[in-house]
Design an enzyme around this catalytic site. Structure first.
Site, PDB file in Angstrom:
ATOM      1  N   CYS A  49       0.965  -1.209  -0.083  1.00 28.19           N
ATOM      2  CA  CYS A  49       0.033  -0.090  -0.147  1.00 28.19           C
ATOM      3  C   CYS A  49       0.924   1.285  -0.106  1.00 28.19           C
ATOM      4  CB  CYS A  49      -0.877   0.044   1.301  1.00 28.19           C
ATOM      5  SG  CYS A  49      -2.285   1.241   1.133  1.00 28.19           S
TER       6      CYS A  49
ATOM      7  N   GLU B  23      -5.776  12.270   3.130  1.00 31.60           N
ATOM      8  CA  GLU B  23      -6.326  12.305   1.547  1.00 31.60           C
ATOM      9  C   GLU B  23      -7.805  12.556   1.494  1.00 31.60           C
ATOM     10  OE1 GLU B  23      -3.228   9.186  -0.247  1.00 31.60           O
ATOM     11  OE2 GLU B  23      -5.388   8.621  -0.281  1.00 31.60           O
TER      12      GLU B  23
ATOM     13  N   SER C 226      -5.899  11.326  -2.749  1.00 31.49           N
ATOM     14  CA  SER C 226      -5.666  10.127  -3.135  1.00 31.49           C
ATOM     15  C   SER C 226      -5.065  10.178  -4.507  1.00 31.49           C
ATOM     16  CB  SER C 226      -6.605   9.149  -3.248  1.00 31.49           C
ATOM     17  OG  SER C 226      -6.685   8.120  -3.859  1.00 31.49           O
TER      18      SER C 226
ATOM     19  N   LYS D 211       1.993   4.271   1.535  1.00 33.55           N
ATOM     20  CA  LYS D 211       3.040   4.587   2.339  1.00 33.55           C
ATOM     21  C   LYS D 211       4.116   3.675   2.534  1.00 33.55           C
ATOM     22  CE  LYS D 211       0.493   8.110   2.156  1.00 33.55           C
ATOM     23  NZ  LYS D 211      -0.454   7.385   1.316  1.00 33.55           N
TER      24      LYS D 211
END
Length: 555
Positions: free
Chosen positions: A123, A445, A471, A125
């Site tokens: 994902c 986000e 996002s 990060k």
């Protein structure tokens, strides 16, 4: 060359007998302890599809390490799902997790004296977090991405998580039935892997492949493909080759290779989050990089990737069209590739470009003669609302000028409620503040808000600006990373309902139509809000974090 010179610190000599005894309790033998120790930094977690399959892939990496003569030692770190936490207070933990991922990998690698590292990411990060850690530890290492999810299918069309977020707005506006809404929800995500468009995970996968810290040809393989297992096995062998040659991240990650990464993001219409993450990575290695560099590179880079959210195709289509070597070839043809930059494969990125195998007739990566736009997908704006800059993704966006009255919200939640209640009208400029790195804290986000606006049919008739971020699935005239943020007394804190705000993309300006004296007067009476968190990781982050224009770093 002694390949285990680092791990020998804890494995060799009479004084290290207690350490050896403990490692033998884990099943390691004297033969294992005499080999180079390779840390396998896994971001597996059972909270999201993006990282769910990484246990399978880590076993393949370990097989490759053993085959090449090393001893793999797997360890884990945290991960936060952006898509699942989106629109909640939990989303504030996402950007914070980048630092925790980097810190935790650094701690384990330093504490256990690994001779090399392979990081597995999934994902959003976890990609920059793992590479930031590799840069800090600076032992022979590489990052491999778990890969993209395949698209869902409904009524003969591909679906991604973007479609689900936009369906929220459509359902709220009465444009689809509850049954249609549920069908989108149930069909969009068919298996494991990260979100399928050129959203943040696939954007950073692109950037790190073109930077050379990931083996080109590996990251773009979809998550559940058998070819991904082989790529991970090969990555395990490759780290031993890097160790033999003493090739470290600082040899790979340079100013020129970062420029290659930025160019690849601009050429594919990638996520605005790449600005934050590449600034943060450059900071780790003390490589000079400024937010203005992204605009300088974007303005001379054609947009060639017809990828969601602004385009038609998904990451698995990109892979089947020829993948990153074709992209590198396009960059080289355009004169936008530093071809002499080394990569972890042992070849330069220019040599890798020469191995491109483009699928005949593919329409995902367009030729230089037919760009979607003559300039890249990122624009940096400045002005009296963003003296330090802000970021806009223009892939799929046709408007170059926009002006309208501000509708101001002190947090994302209030803005989302207004959207759901259809209080946002065509021509409005939605302003969401106190969502920056410090003010959030954590810089949420805003996909829930932006997708709902698009779903309601307002995507082409409103604009939005925030000191938070977006996002990679966001598209439209949506400006993020406004810096300085409201919590630092930035000009965005002075905006009131009804103030006219102007977007001028060719002039690179974002301005509130007020005299400087009026902005100064309003800010003079500004009072810093009470911190939302006073203890724990969120409070630590808020106390340490820099501005978004510097990458939101904490040291």
């Amino acid at each position: 060359m002694k390949l285990n010179k680092r791990s020998a610190t804890i494995t060799e000599g009479p004084s290290r007998a207690p350490a050896r005894a403990m490692m033998k309790a884990m099943g390691l033998t004297d033969e294992d302890l005499a080999k180079p120790m390779i840390g396998i930094a896994n971001t597996w977690i059972e909270t999201m599809p993006c990282n769910l399959h990484l246990r399978r892939l880590s076993e393949k990496v370990k097989e490759g390490v053993r085959k090449a003569g090393g001893t793999p030692i797997e360890f884990n770190t945290v991960a936060i799902s952006d898509g699942i936490t989106m629109g909640t207070e939990g989303m504030k933990t996402s950007l914070v997790s980048r630092e925790v991922v980097a810190d935790s990998i650094e701690l384990v690698a330093r504490g256990h004296y690994f001779d090399g590292l392979v990081a597995l990411s999934g994902c959003d990060k976890t990609l920059p977090g793992t590479v930031m850690a590799l840069a800090r530890v600076n032992v022979p290492s590489l990052m491999i991405y778990g890969g993209s999810i395949e698209p869902g299918r409904l009524d003969g069309k591909d679906l991604t998580i973007q479609d689900v977020f936009e369906a929220v707005g459509k359902f709220s506006a009465g444009k689809i039935t509850r049954e249609q809404f549920c069908q989108v929800e149930n069909k969009a995500c068919p298996n494991a892997g990260a979100c399928g468009g050129q959203f943040t995970a696939n954007t950073m996968s692109t950037a790190f492949s073109m930077m050379g810290i990931s083996p080109i040809g590996a990251n773009e393989i979809p998550a559940m493909s058998e070819a991904k297992d082989k790529a991970c096995f090969d990555a395990g062998k490759l780290v031993i080759e890097l160790l033999k040659k003493d090739v470290k991240p600082s040899d790979i990650i340079t100013r020129k290779s970062i420029e290659n990464a930025i160019t690849s993001v601009c050429m594919t219409g990638g996520s605005t989050n790449a600005v934050l993450h590449l600034l943060a990575l450059a900071h780790e290695l003390e490589i000079p990089l400024k937010i203005e560099d992204f605009d300088r590179i974007s303005v001379r880079t054609p947009l060639l990737g017809d990828l969601k959210p602004g385009g038609r195709y998904v990451a698995s289509d990109f892979y089947r069209a020829g993948g990153f070597r074709v992209l590198a070839q396009r960059m080289k043809e355009a004169g936008r590739l530093h071809a002499d930059c080394p990569t972890v494969t042992g070849k330069t990125i220019g040599q890798e470009a020469g191995l491109a195998r483009e699928v005949k007739g593919q329409k995902v990566i367009l030729p230089l003669s037919q760009p979607l736009k003559p300039t890249g997908g990122l624009v940096i704006l400045k002005g009296n609302l963003a003296p330090e800059g802000c970021v806009l993704k223009v892939a799929g966006e046709k408007r170059e000028f926009f002006e309208g009255p501000a509708k101001v919200f002190e947090c994302e939640d209030d803005a989302f409620e207004a959207v759901k209640k259809r209080k946002i009208k065509a021509g409005d400029v939605v302003v969401i503040r106190y969502e920056g790195p410090r003010g959030g804290p954590g810089m949420r986000e805003m996909l829930g808000v932006t997708a709902a606006l698009v779903g309601e049919g307002l995507g082409d008739s409103v604009a939005l600006l925030t000191d938070g971020r977006f996002s990679g699935a966001t598209h439209g005239l949506m400006v993020g990373h406004v810096s300085p943020e409201a919590a630092l007394r930035g000009p965005i804190a002075a905006v009131k309902n009804g103030d006219r705000i102007r977007f001028d993309l060719p002039g690179r300006k974002l301005e509130v139509l007020l005299p400087a004296s009026e902005i100064k007067r309003r800010l003079k009476s500004w009072k810093e809000p009470k911190p939302r968190y006073t203890k724990g990781v969120m409070a630590k982050y808020a106390a340490l974090v820099s501005t978004s224009s510097r990458g939101a770093v904490t040291c």
